[in-house]
Scaffold this motif. Structure first.
Motif, short mmCIF file in Angstrom:
data_model
loop_
_atom_site.label_atom_id
_atom_site.label_comp_id
_atom_site.label_asym_id
_atom_site.label_seq_id
_atom_site.Cartn_x
_atom_site.Cartn_y
_atom_site.Cartn_z
N ASP A 136 -26.92 53.34 -35.14
CA ASP A 136 -27.76 52.60 -36.09
C ASP A 136 -28.13 51.21 -35.57
OD1 ASP A 136 -25.32 51.37 -36.24
OD2 ASP A 136 -25.05 51.62 -38.41
N ARG A 137 -27.87 50.95 -34.29
CA ARG A 137 -28.25 49.66 -33.73
C ARG A 137 -29.77 49.55 -33.62
NH1 ARG A 137 -23.07 49.96 -31.64
NH2 ARG A 137 -22.17 48.00 -30.82
N LYS A 138 -30.28 48.36 -33.84
CA LYS A 138 -31.71 48.10 -33.65
C LYS A 138 -32.01 47.69 -32.20
CE LYS A 138 -32.45 48.79 -38.00
NZ LYS A 138 -33.02 50.10 -38.42
N THR A 139 -30.98 47.19 -31.53
CA THR A 139 -31.11 46.77 -30.13
C THR A 139 -29.92 47.30 -29.35
OG1 THR A 139 -32.21 44.73 -30.79
CG2 THR A 139 -31.29 44.80 -28.56
N LEU A 140 -30.19 47.88 -28.20
CA LEU A 140 -29.12 48.37 -27.33
C LEU A 140 -28.78 47.25 -26.35
CD1 LEU A 140 -30.36 52.03 -26.76
CD2 LEU A 140 -28.67 51.21 -28.39
N GLU A 141 -27.85 46.40 -26.77
CA GLU A 141 -27.59 45.14 -26.10
C GLU A 141 -26.55 45.29 -24.99
OE1 GLU A 141 -24.44 45.43 -29.35
OE2 GLU A 141 -26.50 46.10 -29.00
N TYR A 142 -26.40 44.22 -24.19
CA TYR A 142 -25.25 44.13 -23.30
C TYR A 142 -23.98 44.16 -24.15
CZ TYR A 142 -28.11 42.24 -19.41
OH TYR A 142 -29.01 42.05 -18.39
N SER A 143 -22.96 44.80 -23.61
CA SER A 143 -21.64 44.66 -24.23
C SER A 143 -20.87 43.59 -23.47
CB SER A 143 -20.89 46.00 -24.18
OG SER A 143 -20.49 46.29 -22.85
N PRO A 144 -19.73 43.16 -24.00
CA PRO A 144 -18.90 42.23 -23.23
C PRO A 144 -18.53 42.84 -21.87
CG PRO A 144 -18.11 42.39 -25.48
CD PRO A 144 -19.14 43.46 -25.31
N SER A 145 -18.37 41.99 -20.88
CA SER A 145 -18.07 42.48 -19.53
C SER A 145 -16.78 43.27 -19.47
CB SER A 145 -18.00 41.30 -18.55
OG SER A 145 -19.26 40.68 -18.44
N GLU A 146 -15.81 42.95 -20.34
CA GLU A 146 -14.54 43.67 -20.38
C GLU A 146 -14.60 44.90 -21.27
OE1 GLU A 146 -14.14 40.39 -23.55
OE2 GLU A 146 -15.21 40.77 -21.66
N GLY A 147 -15.74 45.15 -21.89
CA GLY A 147 -15.89 46.29 -22.79
C GLY A 147 -15.77 45.89 -24.25
N LEU A 148 -16.26 46.76 -25.12
CA LEU A 148 -16.19 46.51 -26.56
C LEU A 148 -14.74 46.38 -27.02
CD1 LEU A 148 -18.80 49.17 -27.76
CD2 LEU A 148 -19.17 46.69 -27.60
N ARG A 149 -14.47 45.37 -27.81
CA ARG A 149 -13.10 45.19 -28.28
C ARG A 149 -12.64 46.38 -29.14
NH1 ARG A 149 -9.34 41.35 -28.26
NH2 ARG A 149 -7.66 41.54 -29.80
N SER A 150 -13.54 46.93 -29.93
CA SER A 150 -13.17 48.06 -30.78
C SER A 150 -12.74 49.26 -29.94
CB SER A 150 -14.33 48.44 -31.70
OG SER A 150 -15.50 48.72 -30.95
#
Length: 401
Positions: free
Chosen positions: A57-71
């Motif tokens: 459901d994202r409107k933008t497929l953005e960069y994630s953090p360099s270490e990866g998504l915290r979730s």
């Protein structure tokens, strides 16, 4: 004309993929090719992962953090805790597949000329990543006659020099399917501790252990917690090779800091892959049991079938979904090429990975291949029949055939 790099010239061709052009040519001729060469599972990806991909459901497929998504890292920490691997969220760095985790580990730990000791046969890309880092893989051979058991401590000690920085193991093992025992893991721990080395431990196949003995992680070994670099990937356990999500896990503070510099330089791991991987960690116990039982069945079917073919021998792999097989041929590289270039039986042929590419010791693996039991049993049965006929017809067969 400018010259290409020495590093590029030294990079080994993949024993798993180098024969793909011959396979494609065989298919173009109308030959059905049974792929036993590559660890690409044919089992379904967890529905949880597929649903997450379908319902982004994202409107933008953005960069994630360099270490990866915290979730995702939180979910991974919970997953590792199920195996008594006691790591924190901040010990986990998400990578673009397990391959990038190995490469970044080498780049952050090793200087040009440094050495890593690896039991062979070994996953061929380890050698490629070491060359990328300017380091050297030093192999200690195991043998098919001994079921690929870990070589003795004395054999490791002979290879240790002032340039030795670590030992790398794959447990359960690719390409052999060997599962290291508690005694063997303790021996590795003692060497690592005595010589103040890193222990790089590729544990991608932990879900696939087929003995009554417990799975032993490098993080289960007391006294070397800050020397362990664990390599992981979701590719195999969730049949998600294409999403390219892996992880590098370590408690070594300086190493984490250095790895992050490489992570920042490549910006971020794949966003869509992380979304799928995070959801897949919630795959049901029924899914994981189905996957496990399917590989158990395939393992027995393939190994029994191989050992019924005259002159063929495979030890029983205790983990992963590979086996290294001894064939009655003069040269397994030539045999694998011949199967794709010249042979067919009832319109079919087999694609295997020559085992020589998993060794660095000259002459080792000359009559061996690696097979992945990632086909259903009906296809495995046909592949075994084709292999048996190929061995009868091959001009370079040995007297054992």
């Amino acid at each position: 004309m400018p010259k290409t790099s020495q590093r590029g010239n030294e990079m080994p061709a993949s024993p798993i993929r180098k024969l793909v052009p011959l396979s494609n040519a065989a298919k173009a001729r109308g030959v059905k090719v049974y792929h036993l060469n590559i660890g690409q599972p044919d089992l379904p990806t967890p529905q949880e992962g597929l649903d997450a991909l379908k319902h982004i459901d994202r409107k933008t497929l953005e960069y994630s953090p360099s270490e990866g998504l915290r979730s995702l890292r939180e979910k991974l920490a919970e997953y590792y805790h199920r195996f008594d691997i006691n790591v924190d969220v901040d010990d986990i760095i998400v990578t673009s597949g397990g391959s990038e985790a190995v490469l970044f580990a080498f780049m952050a730990c090793l200087d040009p000329g440094d050495e890593i000791i690896v039991p062979e046969p070994a996953y061929a890309n380890y050698m490629a990543f070491a060359i990328s880092a300017g380091a050297k893989i030093v192999t200690v051979p195991s043998s098919i006659e001994e079921g690929f058991a870990l070589p003795s401590t004395e054999e490791f000690e002979k290879l240790i020099t002032p340039r030795t920085k670590g030992i790398l193991i794959c447990n359960p093992n690719n390409p052999t399917g060997y599962l290291y025992t508690q005694k063997e893991m303790n021996a590795i721990r003692d060497i690592v501790k005595k010589h103040d080395l890193f222990l790089f431990s590729d544990e991608v196949y932990r879900e696939f252990c087929y003995t009554g003995a417990p799975y032993i992680s490098a993080f289960h070994l007391p006294g070397i917690e800050n020397q362990v670099v664990l390599i992981d990937s979701v590719s195999k356990r969730y049949s998600e090779c294409g999403i390219r999500i892996g992880a590098l896990i370590t408690k070594h503070a300086e190493l984490k800091k250095n790895v992050m510099k490489f992570c920042q330089a490549r910006l971020s791991p794949p966003l869509l892959g992380q979304i799928v991987a995070e959801a897949s960690i919630d795959a049901s116990k029924d899914y994981m049991l189905m996957t496990y039982n399917e590989y158990v069945d395939r393992r027995k079917f393939l190994i029994d079938g191989l050992n019924r073919i005259p002159g063929v021998y495979s030890p029983i792999p205790m983990g992963a979904f590979y086996t290294v097989v001894s064939l009655p041929v003069d040269d397994a590289d030539k045999f694998c090429e011949w199967c794709l270039r010249e042979f067919e039986f009832e319109g079919c042929t087999v694609f295997m990975a020559p085992a020589s590419g998993f060794y660095t010791t000259p002459g080792k693996g000359r009559n061996e291949v690696r097979m992945a039991y990632v086909l259903n049993k009906e296809d495995l049965g046909h592949a075994l029949k084709v292999l048996a006929e190929a061995l009868k017809a091959y001009p370079g067969r040995t007297s054992a055939c």
